[in-house]
Structures are given as structure tokens and as C-alpha cells.
Design an enzyme around this catalytic site. Structure first.
Site: not given
Length: 272
Positions: A16, A53, A76, A114, A141
Site C-alpha cells: 500500500l 518503530l 499486516s 479485522h 492482528y
């Protein structure tokens, strides 16, 4: 608020992120790219930060001076709880702390369908799923995305940091399954939605579903449209071919009757 001049795009090396690198500059954004993986084919107009991160110093440096953040980084798909915890929960917390410390006012957060994956999908002509439907995560997730939405709410209530949480369906150049006909978002519509989320006034913490204006749509796009999002695409031109190959949805099967699809039935991923 005016369109941000400089946008931090985390997860820029992903699928993406790669689409948005091509599309967002036409809306007036200068991109600063952040990813733990190397970003390929960097343009002269792009800045790049290669870091995790978990590297809070690098993350704060990446955030410094930007006008807004589009946060796509993280795992993801389903993984072990330990990996999801580090990347999607702790990682998003680290991002929000950096944004708070640097005084950036707006985050657009990649949430997911989700987070509500065990919600039954509506039948033909049934009521669309609203954004305030109870969260029913289908995986670790999905659980991490439910957490991220709550984190965004906390930072709005406590610190006045605005977020639009986008429950993304499936964003690919074209849908690849019959189920995806209902939740597909074209890359062009993704850019339209993220631009609307970055520029709308007074969003506080707003949750929206992210998809195109699909004929077979399962969820309510009204909160996205309220931001100024006007989707232009529809999955229906792909429907006949996919149905001929795969058949219509069989709602006796949970993976075809629940919003989260196969995430609701796949075996859990345990630590190893």
C-alpha cells in the site's frame, strides 16, 4: 486544516505504501518515508528514514517537522502475539509518543476490518455494518488494530491529537476473490480517502471504513464521506469473472459469512 506540506509515510516499502508514494504527491504532499525495510527507487522529492518503530530516537527524528503522519507500518497479517505486540502495539505507541512530543496535530492510522472480523457480513440487501458496531477482533492482528483505535482515542481525549482510523478492507489494483468484491478499495480511492482524512476539519478521533463504492458493499461509508471522501471506483466490473471461477459466496462457511474471512477460521499462529 490546509493540506499538509510534508507527510511522514510509515510502512513506505509495503504494498500500500508503494501505491501511495506514486499517488499522494499529486495531492500536494512532499513525502518523508519510514520503513524498517529499504525503500526502492527513491525519488529526488522523497526523504527516507530506514529504522524500526522500536528505535524511538530515529522515530522522533522522522516525525520532527512534518505536518501529519500516515501510519501504515507494522505486521499486516496474523503472527505470534509477541511479534504483533512489538510491531503493532508497542510500535504504534512509540509513534504516538513521538507525534505528541513533536507537536504534530494529525495522524491517519491504518486500522483494519479485522478489528471487527467476527461480525456477520450482511446478506444481499441487508443493513450495512456501521462503524460503531462492537469490536470483535478475529486474530492477534485484529486485536492490535482494536488497541490502536483505542490508543488514538486516548491521545485525542488526553492530548488533543487528532486521528482518523481507517478500517481498510483489501487494497489492490483489482479484487482477487468473490469476498473481496465487498471490501475492495482501489489504490486511487485509497489516495482519495487518505487525502480527505488528512485535510478534513475537526476530526477528533474518527473511525471510517476504507473501501471503494462497491455495488456489493458490506459496510457504511457515511463517516468517510463526511470527511469529504468521494470514492470513484467499484469492484463490480470484476464480479462476473471471479464468480465464474470461484462461485458465489457460501454463507454456511464462516470464512465466507463473517467480515474477517479466512482470518476467522485459520489455525492460530503460536510462538516458535
Amino acid at each position: 486544516m490546509p493540506a499538509p506540506r510534508t507527510l511522514l509515510l510509515t510502512g513506505a516499502a509495503g504494498g500500500l505504501g508503494t501505491h501511495l508514494r506514486k499517488l499522494l504527491p499529486s495531492y500536494g504532499y512532499r513525502l518523508r518515508l519510514f520503513d524498517v525495510m529499504p525503500v526502492e527507487e527513491v525519488r529526488d522529492t522523497e526523504e527516507v528514514v530506514t529504522a524500526d518503530l522500536a528505535d524511538r530516537a530515529a522515530l522522533r527524528e522522522a516525525v520532527r517537522g512534518v505536518d501529519a503522519v500516515l501510519h501504515l507500518a507494522g505486521i499486516s497479517l496474523e503472527s505470534s502475539f509477541e511479534k504483533i505486540l512489538r510491531a503493532n502495539i508497542e510500535g504504534t505507541y512509540h509513534l504516538y509518543e513521538a507525534v505528541r512530543e513533536e507537536g504534530v496535530g494529525r495522524v491517519v492510522l491504518a486500522s483494519s476490518n479485522h478489528a471487527v472480523g467476527y461480525t456477520p457480513a450482511p446478506g444481499p440487501g441487508g443493513p450495512l455494518i456501521p462503524v460503531d458496531t462492537p469490536r470483535r477482533p478475529d486474530t492477534f492482528y485484529g486485536l492490535s488494530k482494536a488497541f490502536d483505535e483505542d490508543l488514538a482515542q486516548l491521545y485525542w481525549d488526553r492530548h488533543g491529537l487528532e486521528t482518523v482510523s481507517v478500517r481498510i478492507g483489501s487494497c489492490f489494483p483489482e479484487p482477487t476473490t468473490v469476498r473481496m468484491l465487498s471490501i475492495w478499495m482501489s489504490p486511487a480511492d485509497a489516495a482519495r480517502l487518505f487525502h480527505a482524512a488528512l485535510t478534513a476539519e475537526d476530526v477528533g478521533h474518527t473511525v471510517v471504513y476504507g473501501s471503494s463504492a462497491n455495488t456489493r458493499l458490506w459496510w457504511d461509508l457515511s463517516s468517510a464521506r463526511a470527511l469529504g471522501y468521494e470514492p470513484q471506483d467499484d469492484s463490480e466490473p470484476f464480479a462476473a469473472k471471479l464468480i465464474a471461477e470461484q462461485g458465489e459466496l457460501d454463507r454456511s462457511k464462516p470464512e465466507q459469512a463473517l467480515l474477517g474471512g479466512h482470518f476467522t477460521t485459520d489455525p492460530p499462529i503460536w510462538p516458535h
